[in-house]
Design a protein around this motif. Structure first.
Motif, mmCIF file in Angstrom:
data_model
loop_
_atom_site.group_PDB
_atom_site.id
_atom_site.type_symbol
_atom_site.label_atom_id
_atom_site.label_comp_id
_atom_site.label_asym_id
_atom_site.label_seq_id
_atom_site.Cartn_x
_atom_site.Cartn_y
_atom_site.Cartn_z
ATOM 1 N N TYR A 206 -3.435 0.714 1.920
ATOM 2 C CA TYR A 206 -4.736 1.440 2.322
ATOM 3 C C TYR A 206 -5.144 1.278 3.645
ATOM 4 O O TYR A 206 -5.675 2.261 4.071
ATOM 5 C CB TYR A 206 -5.646 1.203 1.132
ATOM 6 C CG TYR A 206 -6.970 1.727 1.209
ATOM 7 C CD1 TYR A 206 -7.520 3.067 1.246
ATOM 8 C CD2 TYR A 206 -7.934 0.943 1.979
ATOM 9 C CE1 TYR A 206 -8.514 3.606 1.665
ATOM 10 C CE2 TYR A 206 -9.222 1.386 2.555
ATOM 11 C CZ TYR A 206 -9.427 2.673 2.113
ATOM 12 O OH TYR A 206 -10.832 3.319 2.581
ATOM 13 N N GLY A 207 -5.265 0.006 3.920
ATOM 14 C CA GLY A 207 -5.765 -0.144 5.491
ATOM 15 C C GLY A 207 -4.705 0.439 6.357
ATOM 16 O O GLY A 207 -5.427 0.964 7.272
ATOM 17 N N TRP A 208 -3.517 0.304 6.258
ATOM 18 C CA TRP A 208 -2.621 1.215 7.229
ATOM 19 C C TRP A 208 -2.897 2.665 7.351
ATOM 20 O O TRP A 208 -2.790 3.107 8.384
ATOM 21 C CB TRP A 208 -1.220 0.877 6.926
ATOM 22 C CG TRP A 208 -0.150 1.380 7.819
ATOM 23 C CD1 TRP A 208 -0.193 1.028 9.123
ATOM 24 C CD2 TRP A 208 0.736 2.276 7.639
ATOM 25 N NE1 TRP A 208 0.831 1.893 9.764
ATOM 26 C CE2 TRP A 208 1.492 2.841 8.815
ATOM 27 C CE3 TRP A 208 1.273 3.066 6.329
ATOM 28 C CZ2 TRP A 208 2.603 3.639 8.822
ATOM 29 C CZ3 TRP A 208 2.285 3.971 6.515
ATOM 30 C CH2 TRP A 208 2.745 4.274 7.576
ATOM 31 N N ARG A 210 -5.864 3.960 6.473
ATOM 32 C CA ARG A 210 -7.042 4.218 7.090
ATOM 33 C C ARG A 210 -7.068 4.273 8.496
ATOM 34 O O ARG A 210 -8.085 4.733 9.192
ATOM 35 C CB ARG A 210 -7.976 3.083 6.335
ATOM 36 C CG ARG A 210 -9.367 3.152 6.547
ATOM 37 C CD ARG A 210 -10.242 3.821 5.649
ATOM 38 N NE ARG A 210 -11.510 4.077 6.079
ATOM 39 C CZ ARG A 210 -12.404 4.333 5.205
ATOM 40 N NH1 ARG A 210 -12.414 4.916 3.959
ATOM 41 N NH2 ARG A 210 -13.681 4.554 5.776
ATOM 42 N N SER A 211 -6.134 3.516 9.108
ATOM 43 C CA SER A 211 -6.193 3.128 10.548
ATOM 44 C C SER A 211 -5.895 4.546 11.355
ATOM 45 O O SER A 211 -4.683 4.346 11.868
ATOM 46 C CB SER A 211 -5.707 1.985 11.068
ATOM 47 O OG SER A 211 -4.356 2.023 10.420
ATOM 48 N N PHE A 220 -2.108 -1.795 14.008
ATOM 49 C CA PHE A 220 -1.612 -2.271 12.537
ATOM 50 C C PHE A 220 -0.207 -2.092 12.412
ATOM 51 O O PHE A 220 0.383 -2.793 11.546
ATOM 52 C CB PHE A 220 -2.517 -1.240 11.592
ATOM 53 C CG PHE A 220 -2.885 -1.686 10.197
ATOM 54 C CD1 PHE A 220 -4.143 -1.974 10.127
ATOM 55 C CD2 PHE A 220 -1.898 -2.160 9.445
ATOM 56 C CE1 PHE A 220 -4.382 -2.402 8.741
ATOM 57 C CE2 PHE A 220 -2.243 -2.530 8.140
ATOM 58 C CZ PHE A 220 -3.310 -2.673 7.885
ATOM 59 N N VAL A 256 -8.743 -7.280 6.856
ATOM 60 C CA VAL A 256 -9.151 -6.013 7.568
ATOM 61 C C VAL A 256 -9.145 -4.954 6.482
ATOM 62 O O VAL A 256 -10.020 -4.195 6.414
ATOM 63 C CB VAL A 256 -8.049 -5.687 8.581
ATOM 64 C CG1 VAL A 256 -8.467 -4.162 9.260
ATOM 65 C CG2 VAL A 256 -8.318 -6.781 9.726
ATOM 66 N N SER A 257 -8.287 -4.739 5.819
ATOM 67 C CA SER A 257 -8.137 -3.557 4.711
ATOM 68 C C SER A 257 -9.093 -3.590 3.708
ATOM 69 O O SER A 257 -9.633 -2.750 3.186
ATOM 70 C CB SER A 257 -6.729 -3.533 4.090
ATOM 71 O OG SER A 257 -5.689 -3.507 5.087
ATOM 72 N N SER A 260 -12.553 -2.910 4.992
ATOM 73 C CA SER A 260 -12.666 -1.515 5.399
ATOM 74 C C SER A 260 -12.795 -0.428 3.966
ATOM 75 O O SER A 260 -13.166 0.488 4.027
ATOM 76 C CB SER A 260 -11.109 -1.122 5.881
ATOM 77 O OG SER A 260 -11.218 0.265 6.481
ATOM 78 N N LEU A 261 -12.099 -1.218 2.740
ATOM 79 C CA LEU A 261 -12.254 -0.483 1.551
ATOM 80 C C LEU A 261 -13.381 -0.720 0.825
ATOM 81 O O LEU A 261 -14.163 0.262 0.469
ATOM 82 C CB LEU A 261 -10.997 -0.869 0.797
ATOM 83 C CG LEU A 261 -10.883 -0.503 -0.790
ATOM 84 C CD1 LEU A 261 -10.972 1.141 -0.771
ATOM 85 C CD2 LEU A 261 -10.067 -1.252 -1.431
ATOM 86 N N LEU A 277 -11.667 0.191 12.439
ATOM 87 C CA LEU A 277 -10.611 -1.280 12.124
ATOM 88 C C LEU A 277 -11.325 -2.455 12.658
ATOM 89 O O LEU A 277 -11.530 -3.320 12.265
ATOM 90 C CB LEU A 277 -9.369 -0.909 12.755
ATOM 91 C CG LEU A 277 -8.263 -2.063 12.572
ATOM 92 C CD1 LEU A 277 -7.991 -2.320 10.908
ATOM 93 C CD2 LEU A 277 -7.044 -1.622 13.097
ATOM 94 N N SER A 280 -13.958 -3.787 11.052
ATOM 95 C CA SER A 280 -13.518 -4.495 9.848
ATOM 96 C C SER A 280 -13.273 -5.784 10.050
ATOM 97 O O SER A 280 -13.628 -6.924 9.323
ATOM 98 C CB SER A 280 -12.417 -3.726 9.327
ATOM 99 O OG SER A 280 -12.848 -2.263 8.602
#
Length: 287
Positions: A206-208, A210-211, A220, A256-257, A260-261, A277, A280
């Motif tokens: 998800y973090g990837w 999101r970036s 990322f 980080v993810s 961010s979530l 990012l 985060s």
């Protein structure tokens, strides 16, 4: 300089300079000439740090190598495990066979003879792997997954119980559905732990996604490539016990993810951009 010194300590770092060069080229603000000059300078300094050791090995052993350890690992872990699975042998049986072969050509009058055996390790490994390259590739892929799904829980539990778990995920997955079913039946808690790690990696995924900005996405992605690199080079040594650098990178990406979530508002406030990012990262360290 430090990356060169680290490579002399741990030869797995020998290819990492190329990731650093990739980072230089992904940096959008500089012009192409500056990127080329910086990359060449970086590689030159890295090579300069390794040169005395390479020259020493060539003088003493006639080989330009950083270490014979990669060849040894390839022979005693990757090729050995593949050979054992193909011939339905136990790990210790295969280990005895491989050690006997190595002893047969080992020079008895030379110190540090592992370097002399390096060529033998590579040749023997490729002889075994060349017979079934696709089967070996599938085993290596399973063992790469094992690097990321070895959470260390088994080691912690063995300290308190005095015995290790009998679950062998790598062998079961490689053997097929029947063995996987038996694994589910006999080790439900271990399987549940692996499912927890799947959620962990879903957050990283998800973090990837999101970036979305170019700079964040590239950074990322670069970290994910580094993680994959360490996992692939570990191969059949699928019991890292936190020694493989992939795991610290994964925890960083997860933190980080995660923020961010679950804390997008705070991350945006710190970074000045929605779901940033950088925000985060700052929030993760602040927490």
């Amino acid at each position: 300089v430090f990356l060169g010194a680290a490579t002399l300590t741990r030869p797995v770092g020998v290819l990492l300079p190329f990731f650093a060069v990739l980072m230089i080229f992904l940096e959008a603000k500089s012009d192409l000439k500056f990127k080329i000059r910086s990359s060449l300078l970086f590689l030159a300094i890295f090579g300069l740090i390794l040169t005395p050791w390479l020259a020493r090995n060539y003088k003493h052993f006639g080989q330009i190598i950083v270490s014979s350890l990669p060849a040894y690992n390839w022979y005693m872990y990757n090729a050995r495990e593949f050979y054992a699975l193909k011939n339905n042998l136990g790990k210790e049986e295969a280990k005895a066979i491989f050690q006997t072969k190595a002893r047969a050509i080992r020079p008895t009058n030379i110190s540090h003879d592992q370097v002399f055996l390096g060529k033998f390790y590579w040749e023997e490994s490729w002889t075994i792997i060349r017979e079934s390259p696709l089967a070996y590739a599938s085993l290596h892929a399973v063992n790469t997954l094992a690097v990321f799904f070895s959470g260390g829980i088994e080691e912690i539990r063995s300290v308190f119980t005095g015995k290790a778990s009998g679950a062998n995920f790598t062998r079961s997955i490689w053997k097929g559905p029947k063995e996987i079913f038996l694994l589910l039946q006999n080790y439900p808690l271990e399987v549940l732990g692996k499912l927890g790690l799947l959620i962990f990696y879903a957050v990283v995924g998800y973090g990837w996604i999101r970036s979305r900005s170019m700079a964040q996405g590239k950074i990322f992605t670069l970290f994910l490539l580094l993680v994959l690199y360490f996992g692939l080079t570990t191969g059949a040594v699928a019991e890292p016990r936190f020694r493989v650098p992939a795991q610290p990178f994964i925890f960083l990406l997860f933190s980080v993810s995660f923020f961010s979530l679950f804390f997008p508002g705070k991350a945006a406030k710190i970074s000045g951009s929605p779901g940033g990012l950088n925000g985060s990262v700052k929030l993760a360290f602040r927490q």
